[in-house]
Scaffold this motif. Structure first.
Motif, PDB file in Angstrom:
ATOM      1  N   GLN A   1       0.826  -1.201   0.000  1.00  0.00           N
ATOM      2  CA  GLN A   1       0.000   0.000   0.000  1.00  0.00           C
ATOM      3  C   GLN A   1       0.866   1.260   0.000  1.00  0.00           C
ATOM      4  O   GLN A   1       2.037   1.240   0.403  1.00  0.00           O
ATOM      5  CB  GLN A   1      -0.904   0.009   1.232  1.00  0.00           C
ATOM      6  CG  GLN A   1      -1.955  -1.088   1.227  1.00  0.00           C
ATOM      7  CD  GLN A   1      -3.041  -0.845   0.215  1.00  0.00           C
ATOM      8  OE1 GLN A   1      -3.038  -1.428  -0.875  1.00  0.00           O
ATOM      9  NE2 GLN A   1      -3.981   0.012   0.560  1.00  0.00           N
ATOM     10  N   ASP A   2       0.274   2.361  -0.460  1.00  0.00           N
ATOM     11  CA  ASP A   2       0.947   3.652  -0.344  1.00  0.00           C
ATOM     12  C   ASP A   2       0.960   4.135   1.105  1.00  0.00           C
ATOM     13  O   ASP A   2       1.882   4.839   1.520  1.00  0.00           O
ATOM     14  CB  ASP A   2       0.258   4.688  -1.234  1.00  0.00           C
ATOM     15  CG  ASP A   2       0.410   4.356  -2.715  1.00  0.00           C
ATOM     16  OD1 ASP A   2       1.443   3.761  -3.076  1.00  0.00           O
ATOM     17  OD2 ASP A   2      -0.507   4.680  -3.486  1.00  0.00           O
ATOM     18  N   THR A   3      -0.060   3.768   1.841  1.00  0.00           N
ATOM     19  CA  THR A   3      -0.137   4.119   3.265  1.00  0.00           C
ATOM     20  C   THR A   3       0.515   3.002   4.078  1.00  0.00           C
ATOM     21  O   THR A   3      -0.166   2.125   4.608  1.00  0.00           O
ATOM     22  CB  THR A   3      -1.601   4.299   3.677  1.00  0.00           C
ATOM     23  OG1 THR A   3      -2.334   3.116   3.297  1.00  0.00           O
ATOM     24  CG2 THR A   3      -2.220   5.495   2.986  1.00  0.00           C
ATOM     25  N   ARG A   4       1.823   3.047   4.175  1.00  0.00           N
ATOM     26  CA  ARG A   4       2.557   1.961   4.826  1.00  0.00           C
ATOM     27  C   ARG A   4       3.421   2.477   5.968  1.00  0.00           C
ATOM     28  O   ARG A   4       4.463   1.896   6.285  1.00  0.00           O
ATOM     29  CB  ARG A   4       3.415   1.229   3.803  1.00  0.00           C
ATOM     30  CG  ARG A   4       4.363   2.099   3.013  1.00  0.00           C
ATOM     31  CD  ARG A   4       4.817   1.411   1.723  1.00  0.00           C
ATOM     32  NE  ARG A   4       5.423   0.133   1.933  1.00  0.00           N
ATOM     33  CZ  ARG A   4       6.742  -0.077   2.025  1.00  0.00           C
ATOM     34  NH1 ARG A   4       7.577   0.950   1.938  1.00  0.00           N
ATOM     35  NH2 ARG A   4       7.202  -1.282   2.206  1.00  0.00           N
ATOM     36  N   ALA A   5       3.024   3.548   6.621  1.00  0.00           N
ATOM     37  CA  ALA A   5       3.809   4.083   7.740  1.00  0.00           C
ATOM     38  C   ALA A   5       3.849   3.093   8.903  1.00  0.00           C
ATOM     39  O   ALA A   5       4.904   2.897   9.527  1.00  0.00           O
ATOM     40  CB  ALA A   5       3.233   5.418   8.197  1.00  0.00           C
ATOM     41  N   SER A   6       2.728   2.454   9.200  1.00  0.00           N
ATOM     42  CA  SER A   6       2.704   1.481  10.290  1.00  0.00           C
ATOM     43  C   SER A   6       3.537   0.256   9.939  1.00  0.00           C
ATOM     44  O   SER A   6       4.190  -0.329  10.816  1.00  0.00           O
ATOM     45  CB  SER A   6       1.259   1.070  10.601  1.00  0.00           C
ATOM     46  OG  SER A   6       0.515   2.165  11.085  1.00  0.00           O
ATOM     47  N   TYR A   7       3.524  -0.143   8.684  1.00  0.00           N
ATOM     48  CA  TYR A   7       4.324  -1.293   8.260  1.00  0.00           C
ATOM     49  C   TYR A   7       5.807  -1.016   8.484  1.00  0.00           C
ATOM     50  O   TYR A   7       6.548  -1.868   8.996  1.00  0.00           O
ATOM     51  CB  TYR A   7       4.051  -1.601   6.784  1.00  0.00           C
ATOM     52  CG  TYR A   7       4.893  -2.735   6.238  1.00  0.00           C
ATOM     53  CD1 TYR A   7       4.498  -4.057   6.409  1.00  0.00           C
ATOM     54  CD2 TYR A   7       6.092  -2.479   5.567  1.00  0.00           C
ATOM     55  CE1 TYR A   7       5.269  -5.093   5.918  1.00  0.00           C
ATOM     56  CE2 TYR A   7       6.869  -3.508   5.073  1.00  0.00           C
ATOM     57  CZ  TYR A   7       6.455  -4.805   5.255  1.00  0.00           C
ATOM     58  OH  TYR A   7       7.233  -5.838   4.780  1.00  0.00           O
TER      59      TYR A   7
END
Length: 405
Positions: free
Chosen positions: A359-365
């Protein structure tokens, strides 16, 4: 949005016993005034009071049935005479033999009360363990105020727009080394503000920063300057605009910034259930992924925590032990989530974890892929987590690219 980068996070250790000084320490440090010694001519005053043997009054907690937790708990007199709970060196032996019993209905209330005190004191959530059960009961009652009837967002906002903003807030949260409670409170305030305040798409980033700033004022000791927040937004907004938005949010929310984060429920259950560090980190990762999912705003914090912990145990499949299973049985008595709701949340989190890497929203990853977090986000079993629940695994970006070729 501005590129903020990441800094090394300093996650809290669940099993590390950290003592926090209570607020009354300052008062206790002051020495009492010296009493005037009685003169030789003065006779000591006689104290006319009837001496009675020391009694231990049973304390009953007014817990209602709607809370879904143990009712009518009364502290046993003597506590050792009835054999319900034994403190000290016999604690481990008792936990090991409990799995042989057919029913825990008599033992669970006393065990749970003691384990709740130990867990909340270890996590630094209380200063006096006498009020542990009262505080937890209030948490259970008040959590219904932190949910929403539906997951719909007002126009022109979409779930994708909200996820991008939350992902950026996670990055900013890491830059300032804020606590996890600050992040959960900021997202909660954002969810409320989006439904109560009319803002345009151009001011959405400003609204998110203001919610994080307000959460920091409530949870943190040190706060960034307003100019730093404006710099992170590439100076797209002035200080005056940020402070005006802050005043507007406070007025619309009626200065109510209270929130009981699901992280507290998760850590309490994990501590009572004797969960391993890997299970705890996996559950914390799954719980943080729920912040990006707009469907999760309709569930209570305790339900989200219960589902994240159950999914973490299911994904890791650690070998069971008699003591561990008994402790988990005691912790499970805290779960007020119905089986359909828990399964639905687990399905949402499993799908989100399986596609998080692409995902583009992967800050938590990225946040949970460090050595300090045991590289939990890159665990190979997460890719097939939906299969464990009978769901098809979503295609990753690499698989989609290969299929197109």
């Amino acid at each position: 949005m501005a590129q903020t980068g990441f800094c090394d996070s300093r996650p809290a250790d669940l099993h590390k016993k950290e003592k926090r000084a209570p607020l009354r320490t300052w008062a206790n440090a002051c020495l009492p005034k010296e009493r005037r010694p009685p003169a030789d001519s003065e006779e000591p005053r006689a104290v006319h009071c009837k001496t009675e043997p020391e009694r231990r009054w049973p304390r009953r907690l007014p817990v209602s049935a709607e809370d879904g937790i143990i009712m009518g708990y009364a502290e046993q007199q003597g506590a050792v005479q009835t054999g319900v709970w034994v403190y000290g060196c016999k604690e481990a032996a008792l936990l090991l033999c409990l799995h042989r019993l057919h029913s825990l209905q008599v033992l669970v209330p006393s065990l749970l009360h003691h384990e709740m005190e130990v867990a909340m004191e270890k996590l630094g959530l209380i200063y006096d363990k006498t009020y542990a059960w009262d505080i937890f009961s209030d948490m259970m009652r008040s959590q219904s105020r932190y949910t929403f009837p539906n997951a719909e967002l007002p126009q022109p906002f979409t779930d994708s727009t909200r996820a991008i903003l939350v992902d950026w807030l996670i990055q900013v949260h890491e830059v300032f080394h804020f606590s996890e409670e600050t992040l959960y409170l900021a997202v909660h305030l954002l969810n409320r503000a989006l439904r109560q305040i009319k803002v345009s798409i151009s001011n959405l980033q400003l609204l998110g920063v203001v919610c994080l700033f307000l959460a920091g004022k409530k949870e943190e000791c040190l706060l960034p300057e307003v100019s730093e927040l404006c710099y992170l937004m590439e100076n797209s907004y002035s200080k005056k605009q940020l402070l005006r938005m802050e005043r507007r949010v406070l007025c619309e929310l009626k200065f109510d910034l209270s929130h009981c984060p699901p992280l507290h429920f998760l850590l309490i259950s994990a501590s009572i259930g004797r969960c391993s560090d890997q299970v705890v980190w996996m559950a914390r990762y799954l719980l943080e992924l729920s912040l990006l999912e707009s469907q999760c705003v309709t569930f209570q914090p305790a339900e989200l925590a219960s589902a994240a912990l159950c999914l973490a145990r299911k994904v890791l499949q650690e070998p069971p032990t008699p003591g561990g299973e008994t402790a988990w049985c005691i912790a499970s008595s805290l779960n007020v989530c119905s089986e359909p709701s828990r399964l639905k949340i687990m399905q949402i989190l499993a799908v989100a974890a399986a596609k998080a890497e692409g995902q583009d929203t992967r800050a938590s990853y990225i946040k949970f892929s460090t050595a300090q977090t045991l590289h939990i986000s890159s665990h190979p079993t997460l890719c097939s987590a939906p299969n464990l629940l009978g769901l098809p695994c979503p295609q990753t970006r690499a698989q989609t690219r290969e299929g197109a070729m």
